[in-house]
Design a protein around this motif. Structure first.
Motif, mmCIF file in Angstrom:
data_model
loop_
_atom_site.group_PDB
_atom_site.id
_atom_site.type_symbol
_atom_site.label_atom_id
_atom_site.label_comp_id
_atom_site.label_asym_id
_atom_site.label_seq_id
_atom_site.Cartn_x
_atom_site.Cartn_y
_atom_site.Cartn_z
ATOM 1 N N UNK A 192 0.868 -1.172 0.000
ATOM 2 C CA UNK A 192 0.000 0.000 0.000
ATOM 3 C C UNK A 192 0.905 1.221 0.000
ATOM 4 N N UNK A 193 0.763 2.069 -1.025
ATOM 5 C CA UNK A 193 1.715 3.160 -1.246
ATOM 6 C C UNK A 193 0.973 4.476 -1.425
ATOM 7 N N UNK A 194 1.522 5.565 -0.837
ATOM 8 C CA UNK A 194 0.921 6.869 -1.092
ATOM 9 C C UNK A 194 1.671 7.584 -2.202
ATOM 10 N N UNK A 195 1.083 8.676 -2.685
ATOM 11 C CA UNK A 195 1.626 9.400 -3.824
ATOM 12 C C UNK A 195 2.926 10.099 -3.447
ATOM 13 N N UNK A 224 -1.873 5.672 -8.762
ATOM 14 C CA UNK A 224 -1.881 6.937 -8.043
ATOM 15 C C UNK A 224 -2.709 6.789 -6.777
ATOM 16 N N UNK A 225 -2.481 7.702 -5.844
ATOM 17 C CA UNK A 225 -3.270 7.682 -4.634
ATOM 18 C C UNK A 225 -2.697 6.749 -3.592
ATOM 19 N N UNK A 226 -3.425 6.608 -2.495
ATOM 20 C CA UNK A 226 -2.933 5.802 -1.381
ATOM 21 C C UNK A 226 -2.703 4.362 -1.791
ATOM 22 N N UNK A 227 -3.554 3.848 -2.666
ATOM 23 C CA UNK A 227 -3.436 2.451 -3.068
ATOM 24 C C UNK A 227 -2.798 2.323 -4.434
ATOM 25 N N UNK A 228 -1.495 2.458 -4.524
ATOM 26 C CA UNK A 228 -0.798 2.010 -5.720
ATOM 27 C C UNK A 228 -0.418 0.580 -5.421
ATOM 28 N N UNK A 236 -11.813 1.303 0.673
ATOM 29 C CA UNK A 236 -11.339 1.654 2.012
ATOM 30 C C UNK A 236 -10.276 2.742 1.959
ATOM 31 N N UNK A 237 -9.398 2.695 0.942
ATOM 32 C CA UNK A 237 -8.318 3.678 0.836
ATOM 33 C C UNK A 237 -8.853 5.086 0.637
ATOM 34 N N UNK A 238 -9.967 5.224 -0.058
ATOM 35 C CA UNK A 238 -10.515 6.553 -0.310
ATOM 36 C C UNK A 238 -10.941 7.243 0.979
ATOM 37 N N UNK A 239 -11.324 6.450 1.969
ATOM 38 C CA UNK A 239 -11.678 7.030 3.268
ATOM 39 C C UNK A 239 -10.462 7.707 3.892
ATOM 40 N N UNK A 240 -9.314 7.018 3.857
ATOM 41 C CA UNK A 240 -8.091 7.581 4.432
ATOM 42 C C UNK A 240 -7.583 8.757 3.602
ATOM 43 N N UNK A 241 -7.724 8.681 2.297
ATOM 44 C CA UNK A 241 -7.291 9.800 1.448
ATOM 45 C C UNK A 241 -8.053 11.068 1.789
ATOM 46 N N UNK A 242 -9.366 10.928 1.968
ATOM 47 C CA UNK A 242 -10.176 12.099 2.296
ATOM 48 C C UNK A 242 -9.857 12.614 3.696
ATOM 49 N N UNK A 285 -7.036 12.368 5.450
ATOM 50 C CA UNK A 285 -5.685 12.913 5.611
ATOM 51 C C UNK A 285 -5.287 13.879 4.497
ATOM 52 N N UNK A 286 -6.193 14.157 3.564
ATOM 53 C CA UNK A 286 -5.886 15.086 2.490
ATOM 54 C C UNK A 286 -4.834 14.577 1.522
ATOM 55 N N UNK A 287 -4.860 13.288 1.220
ATOM 56 C CA UNK A 287 -3.874 12.693 0.309
ATOM 57 C C UNK A 287 -4.355 12.785 -1.139
ATOM 58 N N UNK A 288 -3.434 12.560 -2.057
ATOM 59 C CA UNK A 288 -3.765 12.594 -3.484
ATOM 60 C C UNK A 288 -4.747 11.474 -3.803
ATOM 61 N N UNK A 289 -5.907 11.798 -4.374
ATOM 62 C CA UNK A 289 -6.870 10.734 -4.684
ATOM 63 C C UNK A 289 -6.380 9.851 -5.809
ATOM 64 N N UNK A 290 -6.722 8.587 -5.731
ATOM 65 C CA UNK A 290 -6.300 7.614 -6.732
ATOM 66 C C UNK A 290 -7.154 7.740 -7.972
ATOM 67 N N UNK A 291 -6.651 7.220 -9.085
ATOM 68 C CA UNK A 291 -7.450 7.174 -10.303
ATOM 69 C C UNK A 291 -8.545 6.130 -10.131
ATOM 70 N N UNK A 292 -9.719 6.355 -10.747
ATOM 71 C CA UNK A 292 -10.829 5.410 -10.553
ATOM 72 C C UNK A 292 -10.553 4.079 -11.225
#
Length: 287
Positions: free
Chosen positions: A127-130, A275-279, A200-206, A208-215
């Protein structure tokens, strides 16, 4: 002729592969024929004297004693989460927990499974962030690792769920490893894990203000379910004169059958995000 294989950083995984059945059950009677010590016991022939974990520890001992940095990128590798919140870290408290001890604890439910043991029982994701995101703390990565609750590995409050750990050795990502066997002896139901982890990753992205992943576009290949894998492909039609239109239709049918046989069904599957928390770097299920 000699052929150089890929190098790696996990001795025990390589030994598990070499002494295991192989990718197509081609490993028959795997055993030692030579080593740095001519009296080295063979884990396959004399398991009471030497296990694979023991052999891995002996091979890794000089690496642990190296003067200067290790020749790998894993710096300060340590646990940030696990199925047991009080699990000692082999890197931080080796007197309380060794890597061999941790491997035995993770594999214990597999040995106790009711029914046949799965050939590949290790579930592994990174699990990787941007690159533009801030560095997350161990506590935050520990929260992010809890996304295993969403994929059927370890539901919240389920004390008999699969055993899992999250390991961090870099600023921008963690590795989540689980053994696919419940502690009550039953097999878990793990399907749609990539999609559920993305959700689940989108919850953490929102949060913590992280870069959102591509859909997800659901167009990547997935493994076939049991029924698909066991269904033979339709036989090729016999050769006979036909029009160019009919020939094109036949080729399309054959290609589609081949795709089904290989487990790749177009336009119905998931794609991993870069991209995003879940690369997600999905490792093959291990042994």
């Amino acid at each position: 002729m000699p052929k150089k294989a890929e190098t790696g950083s996990t001795t025990i995984d390589l030994l598990d592969y070499l002494f295991g059945p192989g990718e197509r059950d081609e490993h028959v009677d795997a055993h030692l024929v030579a080593g740095w010590d001519p009296d080295l016991p063979c884990p396959a022939r004399t398991p009471a004297r030497m296990t694979l974990a023991d052999l891995a520890l002996l091979l890794d001992a000089p690496v642990e004693a190296l003067c200067g940095p290790r020749p790998i990128e894993h710096v300060d590798a340590h646990l940030v989460a696990g199925w047991d919140p009080d699990l000692p870290c082999p890197a931080r408290t080796p007197a309380r927990m060794t890597l061999a001890d941790l491997a035995l604890l993770l594999d214990a439910p597999v040995e106790a499974l009711c029914g046949p043991r799965p050939i590949e029982h290790v579930w592994h994701f990174s699990v990787r962030n941007h690159a533009d995101d801030r560095v997350l703390s161990d506590a935050e990565w520990s929260e992010a690792a809890a996304m295993v609750h969403a994929v059927g590995i370890a539901a919240r409050g389920d004390e008999q769920a699969c055993r899992w750990i999250a390991v961090r050795y870099a600023d921008d990502h963690i590795h989540i490893v689980a053994t696919v066997a419940r502690q009550d002896g039953r097999h878990p139901r793990v399907r749609g894990d990539i999609l559920n982890m993305h959700i689940a990753a989108r919850v953490f992205e929102a949060r913590w203000g992280l870069t959102p992943m591509s859909p997800l576009d659901r167009t990547a290949c997935r493994r076939p379910v049991t029924g698909e894998a066991e269904t033979p492909a339709p036989p090729c039609p016999p050769d006979f004169p036909m029009s160019s239109h009919s020939a094109g239709l036949r080729d399309s049918t054959i290609n589609e059958s081949a795709a089904w046989k290989s487990g790749c069904r177009p336009q119905t599957l998931m794609a991993e995000s870069d991209h995003g928390l879940l690369a997600l770097r999905s490792a093959p299920m291990g042994r």
